[in-house]
Design a protein around this motif. Structure first.
Motif, PDB file in Angstrom:
ATOM      1  N   LYS A  38       0.835  -1.190   0.000  1.00  0.00           N
ATOM      2  CA  LYS A  38       0.000   0.000   0.000  1.00  0.00           C
ATOM      3  C   LYS A  38       0.873   1.244   0.000  1.00  0.00           C
ATOM      4  CE  LYS A  38      -4.117  -1.937   2.241  1.00  0.00           C
ATOM      5  NZ  LYS A  38      -5.072  -1.825   3.379  1.00  0.00           N
ATOM      6  N   ALA A  39       0.366   2.295  -0.601  1.00  0.00           N
ATOM      7  CA  ALA A  39       1.087   3.563  -0.637  1.00  0.00           C
ATOM      8  C   ALA A  39       0.096   4.706  -0.451  1.00  0.00           C
ATOM      9  CB  ALA A  39       1.833   3.726  -1.953  1.00  0.00           C
ATOM     10  N   ARG A  40       0.585   5.783   0.114  1.00  0.00           N
ATOM     11  CA  ARG A  40      -0.245   6.980   0.325  1.00  0.00           C
ATOM     12  C   ARG A  40       0.234   8.105  -0.574  1.00  0.00           C
ATOM     13  NH1 ARG A  40      -1.611   8.029   6.203  1.00  0.00           N
ATOM     14  NH2 ARG A  40      -3.141   6.443   5.530  1.00  0.00           N
ATOM     15  N   PHE A  41      -0.715   8.770  -1.207  1.00  0.00           N
ATOM     16  CA  PHE A  41      -0.442   9.943  -2.016  1.00  0.00           C
ATOM     17  C   PHE A  41      -1.058  11.157  -1.321  1.00  0.00           C
ATOM     18  CE2 PHE A  41       0.256   6.521  -4.865  1.00  0.00           C
ATOM     19  CZ  PHE A  41       1.033   6.966  -5.915  1.00  0.00           C
ATOM     20  N   GLU A  42      -0.210  12.085  -0.919  1.00  0.00           N
ATOM     21  CA  GLU A  42      -0.681  13.333  -0.314  1.00  0.00           C
ATOM     22  C   GLU A  42      -0.820  14.367  -1.421  1.00  0.00           C
ATOM     23  OE1 GLU A  42       1.904  14.458   2.884  1.00  0.00           O
ATOM     24  OE2 GLU A  42       1.458  12.656   4.056  1.00  0.00           O
ATOM     25  N   THR A  43      -2.020  14.946  -1.536  1.00  0.00           N
ATOM     26  CA  THR A  43      -2.290  15.877  -2.627  1.00  0.00           C
ATOM     27  C   THR A  43      -2.851  17.187  -2.092  1.00  0.00           C
ATOM     28  OG1 THR A  43      -4.652  15.472  -3.114  1.00  0.00           O
ATOM     29  CG2 THR A  43      -3.074  13.804  -3.863  1.00  0.00           C
ATOM     30  N   THR A  44      -3.024  18.127  -2.985  1.00  0.00           N
ATOM     31  CA  THR A  44      -3.577  19.432  -2.609  1.00  0.00           C
ATOM     32  C   THR A  44      -5.054  19.340  -2.240  1.00  0.00           C
ATOM     33  OG1 THR A  44      -3.775  19.827  -5.004  1.00  0.00           O
ATOM     34  CG2 THR A  44      -1.935  20.869  -3.864  1.00  0.00           C
ATOM     35  N   GLN A  45      -5.684  18.204  -2.495  1.00  0.00           N
ATOM     36  CA  GLN A  45      -7.078  17.997  -2.102  1.00  0.00           C
ATOM     37  C   GLN A  45      -7.210  17.084  -0.887  1.00  0.00           C
ATOM     38  OE1 GLN A  45      -9.723  19.467  -3.040  1.00  0.00           O
ATOM     39  NE2 GLN A  45      -9.264  20.381  -5.014  1.00  0.00           N
ATOM     40  N   ASP A  71      10.908   8.730  -4.463  1.00  0.00           N
ATOM     41  CA  ASP A  71      10.307  10.077  -4.416  1.00  0.00           C
ATOM     42  C   ASP A  71      10.021  10.673  -5.789  1.00  0.00           C
ATOM     43  OD1 ASP A  71      10.252  10.192  -1.632  1.00  0.00           O
ATOM     44  OD2 ASP A  71      12.289  10.978  -1.519  1.00  0.00           O
ATOM     45  N   TYR A  72       9.691   9.821  -6.735  1.00  0.00           N
ATOM     46  CA  TYR A  72       9.372  10.357  -8.064  1.00  0.00           C
ATOM     47  C   TYR A  72       8.098  11.198  -8.036  1.00  0.00           C
ATOM     48  CZ  TYR A  72       8.619  10.722 -13.045  1.00  0.00           C
ATOM     49  OH  TYR A  72       8.421  11.232 -14.308  1.00  0.00           O
ATOM     50  N   TYR A  73       7.080  10.708  -7.330  1.00  0.00           N
ATOM     51  CA  TYR A  73       5.794  11.416  -7.332  1.00  0.00           C
ATOM     52  C   TYR A  73       5.775  12.466  -6.218  1.00  0.00           C
ATOM     53  CZ  TYR A  73       4.594   7.649 -10.473  1.00  0.00           C
ATOM     54  OH  TYR A  73       4.583   6.767 -11.532  1.00  0.00           O
ATOM     55  N   LYS A  74       6.536  13.520  -6.410  1.00  0.00           N
ATOM     56  CA  LYS A  74       6.655  14.591  -5.441  1.00  0.00           C
ATOM     57  C   LYS A  74       6.539  15.928  -6.163  1.00  0.00           C
ATOM     58  CE  LYS A  74       9.608  16.180  -1.642  1.00  0.00           C
ATOM     59  NZ  LYS A  74      10.863  15.908  -0.893  1.00  0.00           N
ATOM     60  N   ASN A  75       5.606  16.769  -5.688  1.00  0.00           N
ATOM     61  CA  ASN A  75       5.365  18.071  -6.317  1.00  0.00           C
ATOM     62  C   ASN A  75       5.107  17.906  -7.811  1.00  0.00           C
ATOM     63  OD1 ASN A  75       5.095  20.871  -6.430  1.00  0.00           O
ATOM     64  ND2 ASN A  75       7.272  21.196  -6.852  1.00  0.00           N
ATOM     65  N   ASN A 191       6.723  22.575 -13.747  1.00  0.00           N
ATOM     66  CA  ASN A 191       5.656  23.230 -13.004  1.00  0.00           C
ATOM     67  C   ASN A 191       5.582  24.728 -13.251  1.00  0.00           C
ATOM     68  OD1 ASN A 191       5.034  20.766 -11.940  1.00  0.00           O
ATOM     69  ND2 ASN A 191       5.921  21.136  -9.929  1.00  0.00           N
ATOM     70  N   THR A 192       6.683  25.333 -13.647  1.00  0.00           N
ATOM     71  CA  THR A 192       6.659  26.769 -13.956  1.00  0.00           C
ATOM     72  C   THR A 192       5.651  27.044 -15.059  1.00  0.00           C
ATOM     73  OG1 THR A 192       8.989  26.994 -13.343  1.00  0.00           O
ATOM     74  CG2 THR A 192       8.042  28.739 -14.717  1.00  0.00           C
ATOM     75  N   PHE A 193       5.685  26.222 -16.094  1.00  0.00           N
ATOM     76  CA  PHE A 193       4.743  26.350 -17.200  1.00  0.00           C
ATOM     77  C   PHE A 193       3.321  26.056 -16.744  1.00  0.00           C
ATOM     78  CE2 PHE A 193       2.361  23.804 -20.354  1.00  0.00           C
ATOM     79  CZ  PHE A 193       2.085  24.794 -21.285  1.00  0.00           C
ATOM     80  N   LEU A 194       3.140  24.970 -16.007  1.00  0.00           N
ATOM     81  CA  LEU A 194       1.797  24.571 -15.592  1.00  0.00           C
ATOM     82  C   LEU A 194       1.144  25.590 -14.676  1.00  0.00           C
ATOM     83  CD1 LEU A 194       2.327  20.754 -14.986  1.00  0.00           C
ATOM     84  CD2 LEU A 194       0.927  21.800 -16.768  1.00  0.00           C
ATOM     85  N   TYR A 203      -2.037  18.999  -7.309  1.00  0.00           N
ATOM     86  CA  TYR A 203      -0.704  18.404  -7.320  1.00  0.00           C
ATOM     87  C   TYR A 203      -0.592  17.278  -6.300  1.00  0.00           C
ATOM     88  CZ  TYR A 203       1.129  22.137 -10.270  1.00  0.00           C
ATOM     89  OH  TYR A 203       1.359  22.983 -11.319  1.00  0.00           O
ATOM     90  N   ILE A 204       0.235  16.297  -6.635  1.00  0.00           N
ATOM     91  CA  ILE A 204       0.666  15.307  -5.652  1.00  0.00           C
ATOM     92  C   ILE A 204       1.868  15.903  -4.944  1.00  0.00           C
ATOM     93  CG2 ILE A 204       1.682  13.022  -5.322  1.00  0.00           C
ATOM     94  CD1 ILE A 204       0.026  12.127  -7.757  1.00  0.00           C
ATOM     95  N   GLU A 205       1.748  16.094  -3.640  1.00  0.00           N
ATOM     96  CA  GLU A 205       2.830  16.707  -2.878  1.00  0.00           C
ATOM     97  C   GLU A 205       3.913  15.699  -2.533  1.00  0.00           C
ATOM     98  OE1 GLU A 205       0.347  18.316   0.191  1.00  0.00           O
ATOM     99  OE2 GLU A 205       0.147  20.235  -0.838  1.00  0.00           O
ATOM    100  N   GLN A 206       3.496  14.476  -2.231  1.00  0.00           N
ATOM    101  CA  GLN A 206       4.451  13.397  -2.014  1.00  0.00           C
ATOM    102  C   GLN A 206       3.706  12.062  -1.976  1.00  0.00           C
ATOM    103  OE1 GLN A 206       6.401  13.286   1.830  1.00  0.00           O
ATOM    104  NE2 GLN A 206       4.675  14.217   2.858  1.00  0.00           N
ATOM    105  N   ALA A 207       4.448  10.992  -2.188  1.00  0.00           N
ATOM    106  CA  ALA A 207       3.892   9.644  -2.108  1.00  0.00           C
ATOM    107  C   ALA A 207       4.903   8.759  -1.411  1.00  0.00           C
ATOM    108  CB  ALA A 207       3.595   9.104  -3.504  1.00  0.00           C
ATOM    109  N   TYR A 208       4.419   7.804  -0.630  1.00  0.00           N
ATOM    110  CA  TYR A 208       5.319   6.925   0.110  1.00  0.00           C
ATOM    111  C   TYR A 208       4.645   5.604   0.423  1.00  0.00           C
ATOM    112  CZ  TYR A 208       2.670   9.428   3.739  1.00  0.00           C
ATOM    113  OH  TYR A 208       1.666  10.009   4.473  1.00  0.00           O
ATOM    114  N   ILE A 209       5.476   4.587   0.606  1.00  0.00           N
ATOM    115  CA  ILE A 209       4.983   3.251   0.933  1.00  0.00           C
ATOM    116  C   ILE A 209       4.484   3.218   2.375  1.00  0.00           C
ATOM    117  CG2 ILE A 209       5.576   0.802   1.068  1.00  0.00           C
ATOM    118  CD1 ILE A 209       5.774   1.956  -1.771  1.00  0.00           C
ATOM    119  N   LEU A 210       3.335   2.590   2.583  1.00  0.00           N
ATOM    120  CA  LEU A 210       2.787   2.425   3.926  1.00  0.00           C
ATOM    121  C   LEU A 210       3.238   1.081   4.495  1.00  0.00           C
ATOM    122  CD1 LEU A 210      -0.868   3.691   3.363  1.00  0.00           C
ATOM    123  CD2 LEU A 210       0.958   4.888   4.585  1.00  0.00           C
TER     124      LEU A 210
END
Length: 211
Positions: A38-45, A71-75, A191-194, A203-210
């Motif tokens: 399992k992994a958790r994705f922390e997002t702006t929502q 840490d690929y899925y970060k910001n 992200n500058t462009f986006l 955005y996904i702020e970070q993701a990590y294994i639970l």
């Protein structure tokens, strides 16, 4: 320019390039995932949790595990949200890091589970093109199980959202397909462009294994 200044400037450039390159190690692509995790994705929502099952698509689940651990899925922007279809993400803000991972393609594998609502799969554009981009099905998209796409059949499911479905359904979708048509620009300018052109994206702020 003074020769000493020129030499120092070149050395700084080499050091900075080395720092970026140092983030990536080929051996990471050899890591094998557990049979389930399992992994958790922390997002702006808010947060959502996923559960991955290696038997569904072993090489792809291995890559998901590798990416999350490194840490690929970060910001990272959830740049393509199409209502009643998918929410897609996975173009990294640092194009060098993205390109390094993208060099190691995931071998094609058969579809073993249907693309039902809240399941997750790697996006791809042809034979052996899966690398870093994921999508979450926002409804039952069973046609993706058998869709013929540039010489390859279907999109193998690798995981499912098990907590936080409400969070996923809140991702901003007002831009529709528009950002998805600019993937090359996103990869080069990040992200500058986006944030300039699509300021309402989540955005996904970070993701990590639970554990």
């Amino acid at each position: 320019m003074n020769k000493r200044i020129l030499v120092v400037t070149l050395l700084i450039g080499v050091v900075l390039a080395s720092c970026s390159a140092y983030q990536f190690r080929e051996r990471w692509t050899k890591e094998q995932a557990p049979e389930t995790f399992k992994a958790r994705f922390e997002t702006t929502q808010g947060n959502f949790d996923i559960e991955a099952t290696r038997s569904l698509s072993p090489k792809a689940v291995d890559r998901l595990y590798q990416l999350i651990r490194r840490d690929y899925y970060k910001n990272i922007a959830i740049y393509r949200v199409v209502p009643d279809f998918v929410a897609q993400f996975g173009i990294y803000n640092d194009s060098l890091y993205n390109e390094m991972w993208a060099e190691y393609k995931i071998p094609d594998e058969p579809v073993k589970q249907s693309n039902e609502s809240m399941t997750i799969a790697f996006a791809r554009g042809g034979v052996e093109t899966r690398s870093t981009q994921l999508y979450i099905n926002l409804k039952d998209n069973k046609r993706l199980d058998t869709l013929q796409w540039s010489g390859v059949k279907g999109f193998p499911v690798i995981a499912k959202v098990v907590e936080g479905e409400g969070v996923v359904r809140k991702f901003y979708s007002g831009y529709g397909e528009a950002p998805g048509k600019e993937q090359g620009v996103i990869q080069s300018k990040g992200n500058t462009f986006l944030k300039d052109k699509y300021p309402k994206l989540d955005y996904i702020e970070q993701a990590y294994i639970l554990k």
